[in-house]
Design an enzyme around this catalytic site. Structure first.
Site, PDB file in Angstrom:
ATOM      1  CB  SER A 145      -0.843  -0.024   1.185  1.00 27.81           C
ATOM      2  OG  SER A 145      -1.651   1.341   1.524  1.00 27.81           O
ATOM      3  CE1 TYR A 160      -4.073  -1.738   5.729  1.00 29.82           C
ATOM      4  CE2 TYR A 160      -3.159   0.296   4.819  1.00 29.82           C
ATOM      5  CZ  TYR A 160      -3.839  -0.987   4.639  1.00 29.82           C
ATOM      6  OH  TYR A 160      -3.902  -1.425   3.394  1.00 29.82           O
TER       7      TYR A 160
END
Ligand code: NAP
Length: 238
Positions: free
Chosen positions: A143, A156
């Site tokens: 990501s 995250y």
């Protein structure tokens, strides 16, 4: 259009029942690649496999929790038993918990790291013997959160920064075995991630099929060339 170079290769996509993984599965099947998809739910995996193709010789749905090393070993065994080999691993399964550190629970931290980081380690370890034989390809879905930190992102960000480092390091290890490794780092993609439901307002985002096309392009690239880390973002803002 099918590509003869890719026809009958075998791919295993973790978290392939919806979102990015499902989009990649559709794109690979359209190239004549045989595809196995997994999810924590065996029922969802079976249903998604049937939605992808009615031909069980080309598609397989597997229930597997990537956080379990034993489950991933069994999943890869099932892929090799069903299709006879493994050429491409797409380590895609991931979750997100977003909260300030004083509110983030131990369980949320653990699930994020166990899935997004240890889960990829487990899928790669389970696939290595088969990938060495096929001189295959590993693609991890990281990501932009693996290069840019933000508020409420501690778990995250940690999982995706870790995943980018892990993937770049194994890229160097596995190159020696003729295995290519790429990490794709997307920005916003229209998926079910974090309890979202894709809708008309998502038109500005990257669509799962765009990443499917990117994976196909990577697989078709000249064997001597390896894009090892790809940042991809929507071309426009909201
Ligand atoms: N959407 C975005 O904007 C975006 C941006 C950058 C990166 N990503 C990354 O892209 C990847 C795919 O996410 P997505 O956006 O496609 O989300 P999604 O639509 O929620 O799909 C996630 C998939 O992963 C599976 N999954 C989740 N936890 C799992 C586990 N422990 N074991 C096996 N399968 C599991 C889900 O199935 P079950 O729930 O049935 O297990 C589902 O098939 C993730 O790694 C995510 O971090 C997403």
């Amino acid at each position: 259009m099918e590509n003869s170079q890719l026809r009958d290769k075998v791919a295993y996509i973790t978290g392939g029942t919806k979102g990015i993984g499902f989009g990649i599965a559709q794109a690979l099947l359209a190239q004549g690649i045989k595809v196995a998809i997994s999810s924590r739910s065996p029922e969802a995996a079976l249903q998604a496999a049937q939605a992808l193709s009615s031909d069980p010789s080309r598609v397989l749905g597997i229930g597997s929790q990537v956080g379990s090393a034993a489950a991933e070993l069994k999943a890869v065994e099932a892929v090799v038993e069903h299709f006879g080999s493994l050429d491409v691993l797409i380590a895609n399964a991931g979750v997100g918990h977003f909260a300030p550190i004083d509110e983030l629970s131990y369980e949320q931290w653990r699930e994020t790291i166990d899935t997004n980081l240890t889960g990829v380690f487990n899928s790669v370890k389970a696939s290595l013997d088969a990938l060495k034989q096929s001189k295959g390809y590993v693609i991890t879905i990281a990501s932009l959160a693996g290069a840019n930190f933000f508020e409420n992102g501690s778990a995250y960000n940690a999982s995706k920064f870790g995943l980018v480092g892990f993937t770049q390091s194994i890229m160097l290890d596995l190159r020696k075995h003729g295995i290519k490794v790429t990490t794709i780092m997307p920005g916003s993609v229209a998926t079910y991630f974090n309890n979202h439901t894709p809708n008309a307002e998502d038109a500005w985002k990257i669509q799962p099929e765009d990443l499917g096309q990117m994976v196909v392009d990577l697989l078709k690239m000249n064997p001597r060339t390896l894009p090892s880390k790809i940042e991809v973002r929507p071309a426009q803002t909201k």
